[in-house]
Motif scaffolding. Structure first.
Motif, PDB file in Angstrom:
ATOM      1  N   ASN A 275       1.864  17.004 -97.915  1.00  0.00           N
ATOM      2  CA  ASN A 275       0.445  17.268 -98.138  1.00  0.00           C
ATOM      3  C   ASN A 275      -0.062  18.382 -97.222  1.00  0.00           C
ATOM      4  O   ASN A 275      -0.779  19.284 -97.650  1.00  0.00           O
ATOM      5  N   VAL A 276       0.342  18.327 -95.967  1.00  0.00           N
ATOM      6  CA  VAL A 276      -0.061  19.375 -95.023  1.00  0.00           C
ATOM      7  C   VAL A 276       0.427  20.742 -95.509  1.00  0.00           C
ATOM      8  O   VAL A 276      -0.328  21.712 -95.549  1.00  0.00           O
ATOM      9  N   VAL A 279      -1.600  21.966 -98.533  1.00  0.00           N
ATOM     10  CA  VAL A 279      -2.943  22.436 -98.182  1.00  0.00           C
ATOM     11  C   VAL A 279      -2.862  23.794 -97.488  1.00  0.00           C
ATOM     12  O   VAL A 279      -3.646  24.698 -97.776  1.00  0.00           O
ATOM     13  N   LEU A 280      -1.900  23.939 -96.584  1.00  0.00           N
ATOM     14  CA  LEU A 280      -1.738  25.233 -95.913  1.00  0.00           C
ATOM     15  C   LEU A 280      -1.504  26.334 -96.952  1.00  0.00           C
ATOM     16  O   LEU A 280      -2.081  27.421 -96.864  1.00  0.00           O
ATOM     17  N   LEU A 282      -2.398  26.218-100.199  1.00  0.00           N
ATOM     18  CA  LEU A 282      -3.613  26.348-101.020  1.00  0.00           C
ATOM     19  C   LEU A 282      -4.626  27.274-100.360  1.00  0.00           C
ATOM     20  O   LEU A 282      -5.297  28.071-101.009  1.00  0.00           O
ATOM     21  N   LEU A 283      -4.747  27.177 -99.047  1.00  0.00           N
ATOM     22  CA  LEU A 283      -5.735  27.962 -98.312  1.00  0.00           C
ATOM     23  C   LEU A 283      -5.165  29.283 -97.786  1.00  0.00           C
ATOM     24  O   LEU A 283      -5.857  30.018 -97.081  1.00  0.00           O
ATOM     25  N   LEU A 285      -2.929  29.606 -95.599  1.00  0.00           N
ATOM     26  CA  LEU A 285      -2.666  29.537 -94.161  1.00  0.00           C
ATOM     27  C   LEU A 285      -1.172  29.571 -93.844  1.00  0.00           C
ATOM     28  O   LEU A 285      -0.785  29.587 -92.676  1.00  0.00           O
ATOM     29  N   VAL A 291      -4.703  38.644 -91.383  1.00  0.00           N
ATOM     30  CA  VAL A 291      -6.067  38.725 -91.903  1.00  0.00           C
ATOM     31  C   VAL A 291      -6.982  39.173 -90.753  1.00  0.00           C
ATOM     32  O   VAL A 291      -6.674  38.969 -89.580  1.00  0.00           O
ATOM     33  N   VAL A 307      -1.365  31.287 -86.374  1.00  0.00           N
ATOM     34  CA  VAL A 307      -2.472  30.481 -85.854  1.00  0.00           C
ATOM     35  C   VAL A 307      -2.154  28.996 -86.013  1.00  0.00           C
ATOM     36  O   VAL A 307      -2.408  28.191 -85.110  1.00  0.00           O
ATOM     37  N   VAL A 308      -1.586  28.636 -87.162  1.00  0.00           N
ATOM     38  CA  VAL A 308      -1.191  27.240 -87.384  1.00  0.00           C
ATOM     39  C   VAL A 308      -0.196  26.802 -86.308  1.00  0.00           C
ATOM     40  O   VAL A 308      -0.346  25.743 -85.687  1.00  0.00           O
TER      41      VAL A 308
ATOM     42  N   PHE B 194      -8.991  27.785-105.068  1.00  0.00           N
ATOM     43  CA  PHE B 194      -9.739  27.012-104.086  1.00  0.00           C
ATOM     44  C   PHE B 194     -10.796  27.921-103.473  1.00  0.00           C
ATOM     45  O   PHE B 194     -10.466  28.850-102.740  1.00  0.00           O
ATOM     46  N   ASN B 275      -9.290  16.000 -98.732  1.00  0.00           N
ATOM     47  CA  ASN B 275      -7.927  16.140 -98.226  1.00  0.00           C
ATOM     48  C   ASN B 275      -7.769  17.436 -97.432  1.00  0.00           C
ATOM     49  O   ASN B 275      -7.170  17.453 -96.351  1.00  0.00           O
ATOM     50  N   VAL B 276      -8.331  18.508 -97.943  1.00  0.00           N
ATOM     51  CA  VAL B 276      -8.264  19.787 -97.220  1.00  0.00           C
ATOM     52  C   VAL B 276      -8.924  19.648 -95.848  1.00  0.00           C
ATOM     53  O   VAL B 276      -8.356  20.058 -94.823  1.00  0.00           O
ATOM     54  N   VAL B 279      -6.755  17.588 -93.437  1.00  0.00           N
ATOM     55  CA  VAL B 279      -5.581  18.318 -92.934  1.00  0.00           C
ATOM     56  C   VAL B 279      -6.016  19.363 -91.905  1.00  0.00           C
ATOM     57  O   VAL B 279      -5.379  19.513 -90.861  1.00  0.00           O
ATOM     58  N   LEU B 283      -4.606  19.281 -87.996  1.00  0.00           N
ATOM     59  CA  LEU B 283      -3.884  20.380 -87.368  1.00  0.00           C
ATOM     60  C   LEU B 283      -4.748  21.155 -86.366  1.00  0.00           C
ATOM     61  O   LEU B 283      -4.309  22.164 -85.821  1.00  0.00           O
ATOM     62  N   LEU B 285      -7.287  22.884 -87.067  1.00  0.00           N
ATOM     63  CA  LEU B 285      -7.726  24.154 -87.636  1.00  0.00           C
ATOM     64  C   LEU B 285      -9.219  24.187 -87.908  1.00  0.00           C
ATOM     65  O   LEU B 285      -9.763  25.195 -88.325  1.00  0.00           O
ATOM     66  N   VAL B 291      -7.807  29.873 -79.743  1.00  0.00           N
ATOM     67  CA  VAL B 291      -6.414  29.659 -79.315  1.00  0.00           C
ATOM     68  C   VAL B 291      -5.760  31.034 -79.167  1.00  0.00           C
ATOM     69  O   VAL B 291      -6.165  31.997 -79.786  1.00  0.00           O
ATOM     70  N   VAL B 293      -2.973  33.637 -79.826  1.00  0.00           N
ATOM     71  CA  VAL B 293      -2.068  33.894 -80.950  1.00  0.00           C
ATOM     72  C   VAL B 293      -1.482  35.295 -80.812  1.00  0.00           C
ATOM     73  O   VAL B 293      -2.174  36.218 -80.386  1.00  0.00           O
ATOM     74  N   LEU B 312     -10.679  32.756 -97.160  1.00  0.00           N
ATOM     75  CA  LEU B 312     -11.242  32.258 -98.421  1.00  0.00           C
ATOM     76  C   LEU B 312     -12.271  33.243 -98.989  1.00  0.00           C
ATOM     77  O   LEU B 312     -12.844  34.034 -98.253  1.00  0.00           O
TER      78      LEU B 312
END
Lengths: 425, 425
Positions: A275-276, A279-280, A282-283, A285, A291, A307-308, B194, B275-276, B279, B283, B285, B291, B293, B312
């Motif tokens: 799931n994680v 989602v990463l 989907l976005l 990430l 970026v 960044v994650v 999304f 869910n997004v 998550v 994490l 986020l 942070v 990077v 996004l």
């Protein structure tokens, strides 16, 4: 046997520590880009086993990205074997350096893949290991051996495949590597936290690459990420874990030497981790393309995946805060040697509490390191021998599994592996 | 009535466009930190309604963060009402500026909360609107009105609460605001993407703050984020949507004027969006703490939440690529005026296709803007009047809902609202 160990990170460190209890080699040269890491490993061995054992270890500085440097260090130390224990992106340079130095070579992950340009989720592009197998002729001509994919997965899983074919089955339907764990990491207050036991950066790469499958009729083909989810039941209290197809070396290795109708690899990422990753993705990430983001010092450009990774605990540091077991194994279906349907799961379980106590090594890392040491010992004895680019399944599995399982007092590694007959129960 | 509209972003722009079809005011001064945005709004009105209507609009530059600037601009334009249409962080300065200028004040979101220092998920700290209610005495003394929380939610939902208490129920068990939508955003190729219809930055803030609940016996208390999930069925084809508790003004407003046993707010974020958010939180986020990077120019410091937002689409740009409806409403349970158990859902639905065609305004934004215009018209007529800091439920709901529903040809806004009797079916 004189072994140049390239990389004193988690796995390299554990390889040296495991080998310190054995005496099949003359010398191990622990090398790293940061030689201080190599010294830390040898210091641990000195403290644990004394100066006589430590005398069989040396250290060296090395740049794994430069084949000429690898060859030079191998020659300087008269290495007969180069053991690659760094990230897979360094496979090409170490592989070339070992051959140039006239040494045999072992690794635990193979040269990287590239997705198919137009149809990545159904056709393969450059496959894992393709670059290495393309050079097999050079190795054969030179009379040298490259034993590739000799960790736990790939590695032990491939040994199990050969064992199943030789001793358990007359016909194999599926060779399905299945990996799962019940590892939990807690914070200082004892609360469970999200902390992958391996690099999230690498895991994203591995899990979002198109998974590869082999079938006798179709050959190699790919699917979308996370395909064919199944709940697999792991032994020794780990229990059910959701597994999905992931790109892995076994699928590229096993069909070359073992007869089967289908070869798969499924990773027990578990629902939460899948799931994680979803989602990463989907976005966006998971992206490595920078970026533009505001910061206190004006706009900057960063890769979301960096960044994650920056926000999660360093996997190298979580061993002491981790509990649980990890299981690596091979699920095999087909017709047994008695002509009856058979389904077995061959596996090895590593318990973090034990590996931390005995080796100060996290269990996932330690389990990976165990297998190349056993393989090196078989090569040193001459029990295993070969030339060219070969996978673990090209060798007789029985002596490997016997040496692994025999108690330390009887000269073995004392690492029990299991065979579960799943239709018998 | 002379209205200083502070902010010509999405909602401010829509307020001006909706008001352009009405004639209850003498002048609307559209102000923004970037006066070009105010000009764009007035230009649209000029093109759509001609110079006579546009003559009732003026523009101004304003710094909403400075109460003295707000007061000066209000005085210069002889504003009788200051309509706050910017981010809630500017509530304190605009609120103070309006009072200093001797103007009445309206907003659509209240002063921000701060979590309880030691027990954030069960006790309230500083609540939404606390800072404003603390100054109620000053407004009463000055004989001025601050009508707070007068958008759609809070706003129309609070009007519904008063209506339910006055006309539908003899005793109310729960006043439960329920908001849901079936909005879908597609990319140029027509694939669903999304793309939240509101700022992800603000949504994270709103959704990860501890949700607040009010009960007659317990008063205000908080819960962990995403508590008490329920599937609520929304009307007009939207259907079932998973809703969770979210911190919102209604819970702070309704109990002050309407008698009920329990007051809640649940947002139909939908399973995917919840869910997004989970998550992102897992994490780290969602964090606004920078942070370190790596970047092409060496290490930089960025807030993970800014990186998420940067990846996004800008919500202001997705209107033309969005389809579907959004529903704002109030679910009420208790005893009807006939002494029988009653359960109703009072609601208003906004269709993106219609709001884009009529106003070039995205439906979520447009629905928010509609309600303060109706409220201003009732204040201009003298139908509504008051002094101090008051919520929408402090006023008679019937004339609001009547003006809202009446066809434009009969002097209304032509916006039907619904009443669903849920036990009657």
């Amino acid at each position: 046997m004189r072994i140049l160990l390239v990389g004193a990170g988690g796995v390299g460190d554990a390889i040296a520590k495991i080998a310190a209890r054995r005496d099949f080699y003359e010398q191990i040269i622990v090398s790293d880009y940061d030689e201080a890491r190599a010294h830390r490993t040898v210091d641990w061995i000195t403290e644990k086993h004394g100066p006589d054992v430590a005398a069989r270890f040396d250290t060296a500085q090395i740049d794994a990205s430069d084949p000429e440097v690898v060859a030079r260090v191998a020659r300087e130390h008269r290495a007969t074997h180069v053991m690659n224990a760094v990230e897979p992106k360094f496979v090409p340079s170490i592989f070339a350096g070992a051959l140039a130095a006239g040494a045999d070579y072992l690794d635990m992950a193979m040269s990287l893949s590239e997705p198919h340009a137009t149809d990545p989720y159904s056709e393969t592009g450059v496959k894992l290991g393709d670059d290495q197998f393309a050079q097999a002729g050079d190795w054969e001509t030179a009379g040298r051996l490259a034993l590739v994919g000799m960790g736990v997965e790939p590695g032990l899983s491939d040994v199990f495949a050969r064992y199943a074919a030789d001793h358990l089955f007359s016909e194999i339907d599926e060779l399905g590597t299945r990996d799962g764990a019940n590892l939990v990491v807690t914070d200082d207050a004892g609360n469970e936290i999200f902390a992958p036991s391996f690099s999230i950066w690498t895991t994203i790469e591995e899990c979002l690459n198109p998974p590869v499958i082999w079938e006798k009729d179709a050959g190699w083909f790919t699917t979308p990420p996370f395909s064919e989810p199944e709940v697999f039941h792991f032994p020794e209290g780990i229990g059910p874990v959701e597994c999905v197809n992931v790109e892995h070396e076994e699928v590229l290795l096993m069909p070359r030497w073992v007869d089967a109708k289908r070869v798969t690899f499924k990773y027990g990422l578990g629902e939460e981790f899948i799931n994680v990753l979803r989602v990463l993705h989907l976005l966006g990430l998971d992206s490595t393309t920078p970026v533009r983001v505001r910061s206190a010092n004006g706009p900057v450009e960063v890769a979301p995946r960096d960044v994650v990774a920056a926000g999660l605990p360093d996997p190298a540091t979580i061993g002491p805060r981790m509990t649980g077991k990890t299981c690596a194994g091979l699920w095999v279906t087909g017709t047994g040697t008695d002509g009856q349907p058979r389904e077995v799961y061959l596996y090895h379980v590593s318990d973090n509490e034990w590996t931390m106590r005995e080796y100060e090594s996290q269990c996932v890392v330690w389990q990976t390191a165990l297998n190349p040491v056993i393989a090196l010992e078989l090569l040193a004895r001459g029990t295993w021998s070969g030339r060219g680019v070969l996978g673990p399944e090209a060798f007789d599995a029985e002596p490997f599994l016997e040496l692994m399982r025999a108690p330390e007092a009887e000269g073995g590694y004392g690492q029990a592996w299991g065979l579960e007959d799943r239709l018998a129960s």
